[in-house]
Design an enzyme around this catalytic site. Structure first.
Site, mmCIF file in Angstrom:
data_model
loop_
_atom_site.group_PDB
_atom_site.id
_atom_site.type_symbol
_atom_site.label_atom_id
_atom_site.label_comp_id
_atom_site.label_asym_id
_atom_site.label_seq_id
_atom_site.Cartn_x
_atom_site.Cartn_y
_atom_site.Cartn_z
ATOM 1 N N ASP A 12 2.818 107.292 -29.427
ATOM 2 C CA ASP A 12 2.226 107.838 -28.209
ATOM 3 C C ASP A 12 1.632 109.200 -28.559
ATOM 4 O O ASP A 12 2.360 110.105 -28.972
ATOM 5 C CB ASP A 12 3.291 108.001 -27.120
ATOM 6 C CG ASP A 12 3.858 106.669 -26.659
ATOM 7 O OD1 ASP A 12 3.132 105.668 -26.720
ATOM 8 O OD2 ASP A 12 5.026 106.635 -26.243
ATOM 9 N N ASP A 131 2.166 97.430 -17.912
ATOM 10 C CA ASP A 131 3.279 98.332 -17.622
ATOM 11 C C ASP A 131 3.967 97.829 -16.357
ATOM 12 O O ASP A 131 3.472 98.031 -15.250
ATOM 13 C CB ASP A 131 2.776 99.764 -17.409
ATOM 14 C CG ASP A 131 2.200 100.371 -18.673
ATOM 15 O OD1 ASP A 131 2.448 99.816 -19.758
ATOM 16 O OD2 ASP A 131 1.499 101.396 -18.581
#
Length: 257
Positions: A12, A131
């Site tokens: 990330d 997600d």
């Protein structure tokens, strides 16, 4: 022929640095993305995923630079996502060295983007990032009990996660990256119920993400239906090695590379 299960470290990236937190909050620095990518390539990672978690214009520019530098040093497939909104964005990342491009929020807003990208480059370049979380409020009802979210799990959409995954594959997604927002960063194990539910409705590779804490968690995710397993902090901070995870999976009878 059995296809070997892939182990995928996830980086990330925010403002050019790798970060990691819990449920996408309380982020801490985990290092330089290109250095980490090179290290994971040497450690036996099967692929790498870069996600631009800031997804700003500056961040996307940084990501192209990160991808280009990583591609020069790492010789395994790279998936890059975050802020991808157009065929042009996909083309820029592919030209920088990405092998696959992750698409998330833009496809929710305009699902035909998946078809446009598949028509331009083939569905093998599209990883749809889903997600998802369990529905938490009585005002929201989905058939499966799982809801698609945006903004790092902070905003619910009311869209059923299973229906969205199935539709996205029909539109052109070649792979599903299933991120459990409930499990992210907790190290309590992957959301096996969610993995199994999505596995039942899609026929493309399924990457499980969110919740890795110990090597046995990876085994359970594969048994639940994952074709690949993605993790971040347990690798970044040395709690697990890729070699140990693969040894554990081999011992459980799972084919790995």
């Amino acid at each position: 022929m059995t296809v070997a299960v892939r182990i995928i470290p996830c980086l990330d990236v925010a403002d050019g640095r790798v970060v990691k937190g819990v449920n996408f909050e309380h982020l801490r620095d985990a290092g330089d993305p290109v250095e980490l990518a090179a290290r994971y390539g040497a450690m036996g990672a099967d692929e790498l995923t870069f996600l631009d978690v800031s997804a700003s214009v500056q961040g996307r520019g940084t990501m192209r630079s990160v991808v280009a530098r990583a591609a020069e040093q790492v010789f395994i497939p790279l998936t890059v996502g975050g802020g991808v909104r157009s065929v042009g964005d996909v083309q820029a990342l592919l030209e920088a060295g990405a092998d696959k491009v992750g698409i998330n929020t833009a496809a929710i807003a305009r699902p035909e983007l998946l078809t446009e990208v598949a028509d331009a480059f083939g569905n093998q370049v599209i990883t749809l990032s889903v997600d998802a979380r369990r529905v938490k409020t009585p005002q929201v009802q989905t058939p499966s009990g799982f809801e698609v979210t945006t903004h790092g799990g902070k905003r619910g959409t009311g869209i059923d996660a299973l229906e969205w995954a199935h539709r996205a594959v029909e539109l052109g997604a070649g792979e599903i990256l299933l991120n459990s927002m409930d499990a992210d960063g907790t190290k309590d194990g992957f959301d096996l119920e969610m993995i199994t539910a999505v596995r039942d409705v899609v026929n493309v590779p399924l990457v499980a993400s969110g919740g890795a804490g110990k090597a046995e968690d990876f085994v359970r995710a594969v048994h639940a239906g994952a074709d690949a397993v993605l993790a971040a902090s347990v690798f970044h901070f040395g709690e697990l090695t890729i070699a140990h995870v693969k040894e554990t999976m081999r011992a459980a009878g799972i084919e790995v590379r």
